[in-house]
Write a protein that holds these residues in place. Sequence first.
Motif, PDB file in Angstrom:
ATOM      1  N   TYR A  43       0.907  -1.229  -0.136  1.00  0.00           N
ATOM      2  CA  TYR A  43      -0.124  -0.149   0.086  1.00  0.00           C
ATOM      3  C   TYR A  43       0.754   1.271  -0.019  1.00  0.00           C
ATOM      4  O   TYR A  43       0.772   1.884  -1.215  1.00  0.00           O
ATOM      5  N   ARG A  44       1.578   1.528   0.944  1.00  0.00           N
ATOM      6  CA  ARG A  44       2.237   2.746   1.200  1.00  0.00           C
ATOM      7  C   ARG A  44       3.371   2.897   0.094  1.00  0.00           C
ATOM      8  O   ARG A  44       3.529   4.069  -0.468  1.00  0.00           O
ATOM      9  N   ALA A  45       3.915   1.787  -0.208  1.00  0.00           N
ATOM     10  CA  ALA A  45       5.036   1.860  -1.257  1.00  0.00           C
ATOM     11  C   ALA A  45       4.543   2.117  -2.771  1.00  0.00           C
ATOM     12  O   ALA A  45       5.245   2.758  -3.501  1.00  0.00           O
ATOM     13  N   GLU A  46       3.092   2.053  -2.743  1.00  0.00           N
ATOM     14  CA  GLU A  46       2.444   2.263  -4.008  1.00  0.00           C
ATOM     15  C   GLU A  46       1.653   3.509  -3.881  1.00  0.00           C
ATOM     16  O   GLU A  46       1.069   3.896  -4.823  1.00  0.00           O
ATOM     17  N   GLY A  47       1.700   4.184  -2.868  1.00  0.00           N
ATOM     18  CA  GLY A  47       0.973   5.517  -2.588  1.00  0.00           C
ATOM     19  C   GLY A  47      -0.453   5.199  -2.285  1.00  0.00           C
ATOM     20  O   GLY A  47      -1.471   6.189  -2.903  1.00  0.00           O
ATOM     21  N   GLU A  48      -0.838   4.046  -2.088  1.00  0.00           N
ATOM     22  CA  GLU A  48      -2.339   3.693  -1.848  1.00  0.00           C
ATOM     23  C   GLU A  48      -2.823   3.599  -0.448  1.00  0.00           C
ATOM     24  O   GLU A  48      -1.864   3.280   0.396  1.00  0.00           O
ATOM     25  N   GLU A  49      -3.838   3.835  -0.139  1.00  0.00           N
ATOM     26  CA  GLU A  49      -4.744   3.679   0.991  1.00  0.00           C
ATOM     27  C   GLU A  49      -5.106   2.477   1.195  1.00  0.00           C
ATOM     28  O   GLU A  49      -5.709   1.899   0.127  1.00  0.00           O
ATOM     29  N   PRO A  50      -5.335   1.623   2.255  1.00  0.00           N
ATOM     30  CA  PRO A  50      -6.027   0.509   2.410  1.00  0.00           C
ATOM     31  C   PRO A  50      -7.601   0.609   1.714  1.00  0.00           C
ATOM     32  O   PRO A  50      -8.256   1.772   2.007  1.00  0.00           O
ATOM     33  N   GLU A  51      -8.233  -0.296   1.451  1.00  0.00           N
ATOM     34  CA  GLU A  51      -9.687  -0.541   0.982  1.00  0.00           C
ATOM     35  C   GLU A  51     -10.433  -0.020   2.065  1.00  0.00           C
ATOM     36  O   GLU A  51     -10.188  -0.034   3.468  1.00  0.00           O
ATOM     37  N   VAL A  52     -11.791   0.270   1.817  1.00  0.00           N
ATOM     38  CA  VAL A  52     -12.574   0.680   2.772  1.00  0.00           C
ATOM     39  C   VAL A  52     -13.793  -0.210   2.434  1.00  0.00           C
ATOM     40  O   VAL A  52     -14.298  -0.533   1.143  1.00  0.00           O
ATOM     41  N   PRO A  53     -14.756  -0.545   3.443  1.00  0.00           N
ATOM     42  CA  PRO A  53     -15.790  -1.209   3.355  1.00  0.00           C
ATOM     43  C   PRO A  53     -16.893  -0.599   2.404  1.00  0.00           C
ATOM     44  O   PRO A  53     -16.948   1.003   2.441  1.00  0.00           O
ATOM     45  N   GLY A  54     -17.464  -1.150   1.371  1.00  0.00           N
ATOM     46  CA  GLY A  54     -18.227  -0.614   0.311  1.00  0.00           C
ATOM     47  C   GLY A  54     -17.581  -0.368  -1.009  1.00  0.00           C
ATOM     48  O   GLY A  54     -18.264   0.024  -1.788  1.00  0.00           O
ATOM     49  N   GLU A  55     -16.302  -0.266  -0.796  1.00  0.00           N
ATOM     50  CA  GLU A  55     -15.454  -0.010  -2.078  1.00  0.00           C
ATOM     51  C   GLU A  55     -15.780  -1.052  -3.277  1.00  0.00           C
ATOM     52  O   GLU A  55     -15.564  -2.278  -2.714  1.00  0.00           O
ATOM     53  N   ARG A  56     -15.435  -0.583  -4.083  1.00  0.00           N
ATOM     54  CA  ARG A  56     -15.424  -1.891  -5.271  1.00  0.00           C
ATOM     55  C   ARG A  56     -14.321  -1.782  -5.982  1.00  0.00           C
ATOM     56  O   ARG A  56     -13.798  -0.776  -6.352  1.00  0.00           O
ATOM     57  N   LEU A  57     -13.824  -3.256  -6.163  1.00  0.00           N
ATOM     58  CA  LEU A  57     -12.564  -3.171  -7.020  1.00  0.00           C
ATOM     59  C   LEU A  57     -12.819  -4.250  -8.144  1.00  0.00           C
ATOM     60  O   LEU A  57     -13.470  -5.098  -8.117  1.00  0.00           O
ATOM     61  N   VAL A  58     -11.707  -3.836  -9.224  1.00  0.00           N
ATOM     62  CA  VAL A  58     -11.686  -4.646 -10.403  1.00  0.00           C
ATOM     63  C   VAL A  58     -10.670  -5.771 -10.357  1.00  0.00           C
ATOM     64  O   VAL A  58      -9.567  -5.442 -10.177  1.00  0.00           O
ATOM     65  N   LEU A  59     -11.212  -7.188 -10.189  1.00  0.00           N
ATOM     66  CA  LEU A  59     -10.356  -8.085 -10.153  1.00  0.00           C
ATOM     67  C   LEU A  59      -9.546  -8.588 -11.537  1.00  0.00           C
ATOM     68  O   LEU A  59     -10.386  -8.308 -12.588  1.00  0.00           O
ATOM     69  N   ILE A  60      -8.403  -8.339 -11.652  1.00  0.00           N
ATOM     70  CA  ILE A  60      -7.665  -8.571 -13.032  1.00  0.00           C
ATOM     71  C   ILE A  60      -7.126  -9.571 -13.097  1.00  0.00           C
ATOM     72  O   ILE A  60      -6.621 -10.464 -12.288  1.00  0.00           O
ATOM     73  N   ASP A  61      -6.776 -10.073 -14.531  1.00  0.00           N
ATOM     74  CA  ASP A  61      -5.856 -11.400 -14.623  1.00  0.00           C
ATOM     75  C   ASP A  61      -4.463 -10.863 -14.843  1.00  0.00           C
ATOM     76  O   ASP A  61      -4.303  -9.806 -14.757  1.00  0.00           O
ATOM     77  N   SER A  62      -3.860 -11.985 -15.605  1.00  0.00           N
ATOM     78  CA  SER A  62      -2.427 -11.915 -15.620  1.00  0.00           C
ATOM     79  C   SER A  62      -1.775 -10.724 -16.862  1.00  0.00           C
ATOM     80  O   SER A  62      -0.932 -10.097 -16.983  1.00  0.00           O
TER      81      SER A  62
END
Length: 136
Positions: A43-62
């Motif tokens: 997370y921090r190394a990528e400049g991202e915050e942890p997910e939050v409840p209710g957030e939607r994410l796209v699952l990606i393939d290779s």
Amino acid sequence: MWPRINGLRTLDLGTVGELRAWLNSLVLSGAKTATAGVLEGDYRAEGEEPEVPGERLVLIDSDEAGIAEVEVTSVDIVPFASVTWEFAQAEGEGYTSLAHWRDVHLEYWKSVGQAVEDTTDIVCVHFRLVGTMSQN
């Protein structure tokens, strides 16, 4: 930063190739409803915050193509030594004990260059499958 698809952050499980395909198949089957990440390295190394409840994410393939959408249902940040057996089971990867979960995760994180100790903060994300995306 993590890639975005349709404005949503992506969820890339494991490493590209067979591992990711297997983990994605577990999500699509409903067996995998949780995943763990290292707060500093993932997370921090990528400049991202942890997910939050209710957030939607796209699952990606290779190939970084979206294959499904998941909704985050809960997020806990705990020291590695405090990850629960219930969480390990929700990862759906066939762990036989909490010690087995710990060993597999330590080996994986070491293989991708992340040092994890008992006090390392782990982001424990629970999610539910919302739906699959059509593949062209």
